[in-house]
Every structure is written in C-alpha cells, then in structure tokens.
Design a protein around this motif. Structure first.
Motif, PDB file in Angstrom:
ATOM      1  N   ILE A  40       0.864  -1.182   0.000  1.00 14.89           N
ATOM      2  CA  ILE A  40       0.000   0.000   0.000  1.00 14.89           C
ATOM      3  C   ILE A  40       0.896   1.226   0.000  1.00 14.89           C
ATOM      4  CG2 ILE A  40      -1.724   1.340   1.256  1.00 14.89           C
ATOM      5  CD1 ILE A  40      -2.858  -1.284   0.293  1.00 14.89           C
ATOM      6  N   ILE A  41       0.640   2.143  -0.919  1.00 23.27           N
ATOM      7  CA  ILE A  41       1.380   3.396  -0.998  1.00 23.27           C
ATOM      8  C   ILE A  41       0.401   4.528  -0.708  1.00 23.27           C
ATOM      9  CG2 ILE A  41       2.669   4.953  -2.525  1.00 23.27           C
ATOM     10  CD1 ILE A  41       3.351   2.383  -4.179  1.00 23.27           C
ATOM     11  N   ILE A  42       0.748   5.386   0.239  1.00 20.46           N
ATOM     12  CA  ILE A  42      -0.038   6.590   0.510  1.00 20.46           C
ATOM     13  C   ILE A  42       0.724   7.741  -0.130  1.00 20.46           C
ATOM     14  CG2 ILE A  42      -1.071   8.069   2.271  1.00 20.46           C
ATOM     15  CD1 ILE A  42      -2.084   5.140   2.355  1.00 20.46           C
ATOM     16  N   ARG A  43       0.030   8.499  -0.985  1.00 17.42           N
ATOM     17  CA  ARG A  43       0.705   9.554  -1.747  1.00 17.42           C
ATOM     18  C   ARG A  43      -0.308  10.595  -2.191  1.00 17.42           C
ATOM     19  NH1 ARG A  43      -0.869   9.020  -6.903  1.00 17.42           N
ATOM     20  NH2 ARG A  43      -1.461   6.975  -7.704  1.00 17.42           N
ATOM     21  N   VAL A  90      -4.172   9.667  -1.602  1.00 11.90           N
ATOM     22  CA  VAL A  90      -4.706   8.375  -2.032  1.00 11.90           C
ATOM     23  C   VAL A  90      -3.907   7.235  -1.417  1.00 11.90           C
ATOM     24  CG1 VAL A  90      -5.599   9.287  -4.215  1.00 11.90           C
ATOM     25  CG2 VAL A  90      -3.302   8.298  -4.145  1.00 11.90           C
ATOM     26  N   ALA A  91      -4.607   6.119  -1.253  1.00 16.65           N
ATOM     27  CA  ALA A  91      -3.966   4.854  -0.928  1.00 16.65           C
ATOM     28  C   ALA A  91      -4.041   4.020  -2.200  1.00 16.65           C
ATOM     29  CB  ALA A  91      -4.685   4.147   0.217  1.00 16.65           C
ATOM     30  N   GLU A  92      -2.885   3.590  -2.656  1.00 13.97           N
ATOM     31  CA  GLU A  92      -2.793   2.810  -3.891  1.00 13.97           C
ATOM     32  C   GLU A  92      -2.305   1.406  -3.546  1.00 13.97           C
ATOM     33  OE1 GLU A  92      -0.209   2.784  -8.031  1.00 13.97           O
ATOM     34  OE2 GLU A  92      -0.054   4.483  -6.675  1.00 13.97           O
ATOM     35  N   GLU A  93      -2.994   0.417  -4.067  1.00 10.97           N
ATOM     36  CA  GLU A  93      -2.586  -0.972  -3.879  1.00 10.97           C
ATOM     37  C   GLU A  93      -2.470  -1.632  -5.240  1.00 10.97           C
ATOM     38  OE1 GLU A  93      -3.717  -4.653  -1.008  1.00 10.97           O
ATOM     39  OE2 GLU A  93      -5.402  -3.650  -1.967  1.00 10.97           O
ATOM     40  N   GLY A 114      -1.312  -0.633  -7.987  1.00  9.21           N
ATOM     41  CA  GLY A 114      -1.695   0.232  -9.090  1.00  9.21           C
ATOM     42  C   GLY A 114      -3.140   0.685  -9.087  1.00  9.21           C
ATOM     43  N   ARG A 115      -3.915   0.293  -8.082  1.00 11.47           N
ATOM     44  CA  ARG A 115      -5.335   0.653  -8.018  1.00 11.47           C
ATOM     45  C   ARG A 115      -5.592   1.547  -6.810  1.00 11.47           C
ATOM     46  NH1 ARG A 115     -10.477  -3.418  -7.362  1.00 11.47           N
ATOM     47  NH2 ARG A 115     -12.048  -1.871  -7.925  1.00 11.47           N
ATOM     48  N   LEU A 116      -6.347   2.628  -7.004  1.00 12.51           N
ATOM     49  CA  LEU A 116      -6.705   3.518  -5.901  1.00 12.51           C
ATOM     50  C   LEU A 116      -7.795   2.858  -5.066  1.00 12.51           C
ATOM     51  CD1 LEU A 116      -6.717   7.001  -7.648  1.00 12.51           C
ATOM     52  CD2 LEU A 116      -4.821   5.736  -6.630  1.00 12.51           C
ATOM     53  N   VAL A 117      -7.543   2.711  -3.769  1.00 12.70           N
ATOM     54  CA  VAL A 117      -8.485   1.997  -2.910  1.00 12.70           C
ATOM     55  C   VAL A 117      -9.022   2.848  -1.758  1.00 12.70           C
ATOM     56  CG1 VAL A 117      -7.672  -0.312  -3.513  1.00 12.70           C
ATOM     57  CG2 VAL A 117      -6.572   0.929  -1.636  1.00 12.70           C
ATOM     58  N   SER A 118      -8.421   4.008  -1.507  1.00 12.68           N
ATOM     59  CA  SER A 118      -8.909   4.905  -0.467  1.00 12.68           C
ATOM     60  C   SER A 118      -8.389   6.306  -0.748  1.00 12.68           C
ATOM     61  CB  SER A 118      -8.431   4.427   0.915  1.00 12.68           C
ATOM     62  OG  SER A 118      -9.061   5.151   1.947  1.00 12.68           O
ATOM     63  N   SER A 119      -9.113   7.309  -0.242  1.00 10.94           N
ATOM     64  CA  SER A 119      -8.715   8.683  -0.525  1.00 10.94           C
ATOM     65  C   SER A 119      -9.397   9.653   0.431  1.00 10.94           C
ATOM     66  CB  SER A 119      -9.104   9.046  -1.963  1.00 10.94           C
ATOM     67  OG  SER A 119      -8.759  10.376  -2.253  1.00 10.94           O
ATOM     68  N   CYS A 120      -8.808  10.825   0.561  1.00  7.03           N
ATOM     69  CA  CYS A 120      -9.466  11.966   1.193  1.00  7.03           C
ATOM     70  C   CYS A 120      -8.872  13.233   0.588  1.00  7.03           C
ATOM     71  CB  CYS A 120      -9.327  11.963   2.711  1.00  7.03           C
ATOM     72  SG  CYS A 120      -7.702  12.353   3.347  1.00  7.03           S
ATOM     73  N   THR A 121      -9.614  14.300   0.682  1.00  2.00           N
ATOM     74  CA  THR A 121      -9.154  15.598   0.190  1.00  2.00           C
ATOM     75  C   THR A 121      -8.874  16.494   1.378  1.00  2.00           C
ATOM     76  OG1 THR A 121     -10.450  15.378  -1.840  1.00  2.00           O
ATOM     77  CG2 THR A 121      -9.771  17.611  -1.219  1.00  2.00           C
ATOM     78  N   LEU A 122      -7.701  17.108   1.368  1.00  6.18           N
ATOM     79  CA  LEU A 122      -7.282  18.039   2.409  1.00  6.18           C
ATOM     80  C   LEU A 122      -7.228  19.436   1.817  1.00  6.18           C
ATOM     81  CD1 LEU A 122      -5.987  18.590   5.255  1.00  6.18           C
ATOM     82  CD2 LEU A 122      -3.775  18.203   4.121  1.00  6.18           C
ATOM     83  N   VAL A 123      -7.868  20.381   2.479  1.00  8.97           N
ATOM     84  CA  VAL A 123      -7.844  21.783   2.067  1.00  8.97           C
ATOM     85  C   VAL A 123      -7.215  22.581   3.209  1.00  8.97           C
ATOM     86  CG1 VAL A 123      -9.208  23.774   1.318  1.00  8.97           C
ATOM     87  CG2 VAL A 123     -10.012  21.452   0.806  1.00  8.97           C
ATOM     88  N   MET A 124      -6.152  23.290   2.913  1.00  9.71           N
ATOM     89  CA  MET A 124      -5.508  24.141   3.919  1.00  9.71           C
ATOM     90  C   MET A 124      -5.802  25.593   3.565  1.00  9.71           C
ATOM     91  SD  MET A 124      -2.037  22.163   4.971  1.00  9.71           S
ATOM     92  CE  MET A 124      -1.514  21.432   3.437  1.00  9.71           C
ATOM     93  N   VAL A 125      -6.440  26.285   4.493  1.00  8.00           N
ATOM     94  CA  VAL A 125      -6.951  27.624   4.249  1.00  8.00           C
ATOM     95  C   VAL A 125      -6.078  28.656   4.959  1.00  8.00           C
ATOM     96  CG1 VAL A 125      -8.977  29.130   4.442  1.00  8.00           C
ATOM     97  CG2 VAL A 125      -9.277  26.649   4.117  1.00  8.00           C
TER      98      VAL A 125
END
Length: 149
Positions: free
Chosen positions: A4-7, A53-56, A58-69
């Motif tokens: 699993i790669i988090i990137r 994203v979490a990639e396993e 070569g496939r994206l299996v989890s994600s979230c969006t971070l917004v820094m204001v």
C-alpha cells in the motif's frame, strides 16, 4: 499491507478517482472524465488542496481531500478541512481510511495548521466511531447547510 502506498494524487489518477468516488455516494450521477478534467486539474493545482490516495497494486483503494486555508486569525496560522473520505467497498476494515486521514493530519500539522475539521452527514455509529479512532473528536460546533435543489 506492505504494498500500500499513501501519496498525493496526480493527473493520471483521474479515472481511478472517478471509480473510487462511486463508493462514496453510490446514488450520485456519475461524472464523466471529460466533465471531471477541469475540476480535477483545479484541485491538483490550486495550491490549497491535496488529494491523498492509498494505492494498492496500481489501483486507488482509499482517498481523502485536504484543504488548507490561509488565515488572518490565530497568529496567521492556517486551518484545514478534510472532505470526501472514501474507501473502496471491497477494501474496507483494513485501516486504509485511517492511513489516508493520518497522512492528511500529518500534512496539516507540518504546514502549521492550528486545527483540522471534518464534517460528516452520516449518523451511523460505526462511521462516527471510525472518525474518532482516526483521532477526530465529536463536537457540537458544526453547522451545515447543503445547496437546496
């Protein structure tokens, strides 16, 4: 979970993200790649947002969006928002959501944000516990208004 790669997401992740987002709000009408290209590019290039994203394999299996204001209170310290937290239904209960949220929190703290906020429309106790075990506190400070049809 060694493969699993988090990137941060990249331009080439659009198709995988559209597929993954089908697991977030399955009843939403699908957004095609042509319609998604401009908003995706804006997300990646705004300088304020990071899609993690979490990639396993070569496939994206989890994600979230971070917004820094950027902010002019709290000594000029930014604050952050987390949105669109999703894990592919076939990959849940493996800690992937916690890992992308941990990466989002790490990025916010590294950028000297003074807080990170997350709102959920879910009332399911399991979902609320998931966010608590990821380090978020339930609070009564949140107000919400969705666009009316």
């Amino acid at each position: 979970m060694h493969d699993i790669i988090i990137r941060p997401a990249t331009d080439g992740d659009l198709h995988g993200m559209l597929e993954l987002y089908r697991h977030l709000n399955p009843d939403d009408p699908p957004v095609g790649p042509a319609a998604a290209a401009a908003p995706w590019s804006s997300l990646l290039r705004s300088g304020l947002t990071t899609v993690l994203v979490a990639e396993e394999n070569g496939r994206l299996v989890s994600s979230c969006t971070l917004v820094m204001v950027p902010n002019l209170t709290r000594g000029g310290m930014s604050y952050a928002l987390v949105e669109n937290v999703v894990t592919h239904a076939g990959h849940r209960r493996r800690g992937l959501g916690h890992r992308v949220l941990a990466a989002a929190l790490d990025a916010a703290w590294a950028a000297n944000c003074y807080k990170v906020m997350l709102a959920t429309g879910s009332t399911q106790e399991a979902t609320l516990r998931f966010y608590e075990t990821a380090g978020f506190e339930r609070g009564g400070k949140t107000f919400f208004q969705a666009r009316r049809p």
